[in-house]
Design an enzyme around this catalytic site. Structure first.
Site, PDB file in Angstrom:
ATOM      1  N   VAL A 311       1.016   0.067  -2.639  1.00 10.90           N
ATOM      2  CA  VAL A 311       0.758   1.021  -0.854  1.00 10.90           C
ATOM      3  C   VAL A 311      -0.614   1.238  -1.194  1.00 10.90           C
ATOM      4  CG1 VAL A 311       0.746   0.933   1.270  1.00 10.90           C
ATOM      5  CG2 VAL A 311       2.060   0.573   0.261  1.00 10.90           C
ATOM      6  N   ASP A 312      -1.644   0.696  -1.043  1.00  8.40           N
ATOM      7  CA  ASP A 312      -2.546   2.010  -0.531  1.00  8.40           C
ATOM      8  C   ASP A 312      -2.916   2.820  -0.055  1.00  8.40           C
ATOM      9  OD1 ASP A 312      -5.714   3.117  -1.986  1.00  8.40           O
ATOM     10  OD2 ASP A 312      -6.434   1.633   0.167  1.00  8.40           O
TER      11      ASP A 312
END
Length: 665
Positions: A311-312
């Site tokens: 996940v960014d």
């Protein structure tokens, strides 16, 4: 005439006519007066129900495809030839009923697409030469002003240029609560005004609207085959001819033509052929209703295998808009408002990315920060020196204070260090020669980020990794709030790609979640690329394997959970189909199962498979659907007017941190 034509085109017309002829034949045969007439009526029933079957089989055979219709057609014609009129009529009648029911229930599984088409607006009210003109929604011209009144459907994608109101965006994002709209906000075609009055400048019309792109995407996705479906299609291509050969061999060996014809009917792989596509259609349809666009059956099947999610941070776990989180007052003669006000006046002439956060905070507290400073001198890498309203104001990091004779610089450095350790970006504020205070700025963590991580684990994901170009201290603060399993900080875009590749090398099926251009390499490399907040983004809708139309992070675990349920549903359907065919074949070979009974059970198995798939259309309560709102920003410090009180971070889940040098925040 129109009524007759309409009735003939009805899916139930053929079964009804065939059934009526069968009933009439049975009555006549029961009376025992004119058996010939009864037999003629029975053959007529078989012809009425079987004509379409024979035509379809002939067309398929011409295309070198041996399908289910051919098995039924051969069995029915053979039954008529050997005088088994009742069997011929019963088989074709039951097959016709099964086809009608199959069509009806398949249409039901495509209900999500039908609902999307139904919400497409037909008309729009535009302002032309100062007059309100009603036109077709497709006739609106880009840039025109469209009026959205209470209760009306929004006919275009656009930007609000006047008025205020609330829109129901469930058809686009899957969210049930109306969303307030004011000047500058975006609106989407197909949403419905629940209150207020809006003036909207059209930015997307007709096929260029978000709704049109969604409909097109769902149409394509529901027709895209999963790997398992491709395998089953190949299996059926061999299975059907094998049943034909088996029937011929059994007929020649036993000299029992009825037994051979019964094997043809019993061996129909109808439930097997439909077992997978009906689940895929239902699963993708359910997802579309909830604002989750899945590219096709193959990606739905892959999503069910996801074991790691990368996940960014910025714009995904966080909102992507820095805000002031702390104002630490170090000068006893000043207040919080004084520190924030002087900082705002100084930042009014700055181009620093965080200046907007300070100005917004000052204005939200009604502080006077209007106008520009008399002079602004940037100090690269350290901060700015500003002259405003007769005072010199310094804003920057501890290195800036070394260049100037500042009172209490040590206390400012301690406060700035404490904020940095808490994951804030500290900005020391100096008024003339005295430290006024320190302001902490941080990107706000999404309210549902922690719940998303929890739900991902509940959905079967083993590892959640946060990727960011930010510094490790900031990344760890976000990790403490969200509970991710691992943190990779100070990453460049190519570093994110390397992380995804490394996870895949460890045997994980990886989903990458991002929303920016810098995430593109990792999104393309991951097994499943997930685009966040795709509503209105044509590129995201068309290119992402999964597109979450809204900004609700909980849609991600919901999508994975739905994918797993869909694959389980496919397996259940395959098992039902294979068990039914096996038992029927054994029943025929061992005796006791007739052609008509076999066809009845076969059609029942088809319906069971379809009804089982339709369960996917129901909303599932396995994962949270509402945002978790307990946490918003990293809970590391308390802001006071007189000093700083550090708070101990005790994350529920210890996150492993890996730092790659050379990254940029």
């Amino acid at each position: 005439m129109t009524t007759i034509h309409s009735w003939m085109n009805n899916r139930w017309a053929i079964p009804a006519a065939s059934g009526a002829l069968i009933i009439a034949a049975l009555v006549i045969l029961q009376l025992g007066t004119i058996d010939l007439l009864g037999n003629i009526l029975m053959v007529a029933a078989a012809v009425v129900a079987g004509a379409h079957i024979v035509i379809t089989a002939a067309r398929a055979l011409w295309a070198r495809v041996i399908g289910i219709d051919l098995l039924v057609a051969v069995a029915a014609i053979g039954a008529v030839v050997i005088g088994q009129y009742w069997e011929a009529a019963a088989v074709t009648f039951l097959f016709a009923i099964g086809h009608a029911l199959e069509t009806a229930t398949l249409n039901k599984t495509r209900s999500a697409l039908a609902e999307l088409v139904a919400v497409a607006p037909d008309v729009a009210i535009t302002l032309r030469d100062g007059e309100q003109v009603e036109v077709a929604a497709t006739a609106v011209i880009l840039g025109e002003t469209v009026l959205i009144k209470n209760g009306a459907k929004v006919p275009v994608d656009g930007e609000v240029i006047g008025g205020a109101g609330a829109l129901d965006e469930a058809s686009i994002t899957g969210e049930s609560m109306p969303v307030e709209k004011v000047t500058g906000d975006r609106v989407f075609a197909g949403t419905v005004a629940r209150s207020g009055f809006l003036q909207v400048r059209a930015t997307g019309v007709g096929a260029d609207t978000t709704l049109a792109r969604i409909i097109h995407r769902v149409e394509d996705a529901q027709d895209t085959k999963a790997k398992t479906q491709v395998f089953m299609d190949r299996f059926s291509a061999w299975y059907t001819p094998a049943i034909l050969v088996l029937a011929i061999v059994v007929g020649l060996f036993t000299q029992d033509i009825v037994l051979a014809l019964t094997l043809l009917v019993i061996g129909c792989p109808g439930a097997l052929v439909i077992s997978i596509p009906v689940s895929i259609v239902a699963g993708i349809g359910r997802a579309a209703k909830d604002g989750i666009l899945i590219k096709g059956g193959e990606f739905l099947e892959t999503s069910a295998k996801i074991t790691a999610v990368a996940v960014d941070k910025t714009g995904t776990l966080t909102i992507g808009r820095p805000r002031v989180t702390d104002v630490v007052v170090l000068n006893p003669d000043l207040t919080r408002s004084d520190v924030l006000g002087w900082a705002g006046r100084a930042e009014a002439g700055s181009e620093h990315p965080l200046s907007r956060a300070i100005l917004d905070a000052a204005r939200s507290e009604s502080l006077d920060v209007a106008g520009l400073p008399e002079a602004t001198e940037p100090v690269p890498g350290k901060g700015i020196v500003v002259t405003t309203r007769g005072h010199r104001v310094l804003i920057g990091n501890p290195a800036l204070l070394v260049q100037y004779p500042i009172i209490d610089a040590y206390a400012a450095t301690l406060a700035a260090t404490a904020l940095a350790e808490a994951g804030r970006t500290p900005m020391i504020v100096v008024l003339d020669d005295t430290v006024a205070g320190v302001i902490g700025v941080a990107d706000e963590v999404r309210a549902d980020a922690a719940q998303m991580v929890s739900d991902l684990h509940a959905a079967g994901v083993k590892r959640v990794v946060m990727l960011t170009g930010d510094a490790p201290l900031v990344a760890n603060a976000v990790a403490a709030v969200t509970g991710v399993d691992e943190v990779r900080a100070s990453l460049l875009p190519e570093d994110k790609l390397d992380v995804v590749v490394a996870l895949q090398a460890e045997g994980y099926v990886v989903a990458m979640v991002g929303d920016g251009v810098n995430d593109a390499p990792a999104l393309a490399t991951a097994n499943i690329g997930v685009a966040m907040g795709a509503a209105g983004s044509a590129v995201a809708v068309e290119t992402a394997d999964i597109a979450l139309m809204g900004d609700n992070l909980l849609k991600l675990p919901e999508a994975i959970s739905l994918a797993r349920r869909t694959v389980n549903n496919m397996r259940q359907n395959i098992a039902i189909a294979l068990i039914t065919v096996t038992l029927l074949l054994l029943g025929v070979l061992l005796g006791g199962v007739t052609m008509s009974i076999g066809m009845l059970v076969h059609e029942a198995s088809v319906l069971i498979v379809i009804v089982n798939a339709m369960r996917l259309l129901r909303r599932h309560g396995g994962v949270s659907s509402a945002p978790h709102t307990n946490t918003t920003t990293p809970p590391a410090t308390r802001s006071t007017d007189r000093g700083l009180t550090p708070a101990t971070i005790r994350p529920d889940r210890a996150a492993t941190t890996t730092t790659t040098t050379g990254g940029t925040p």
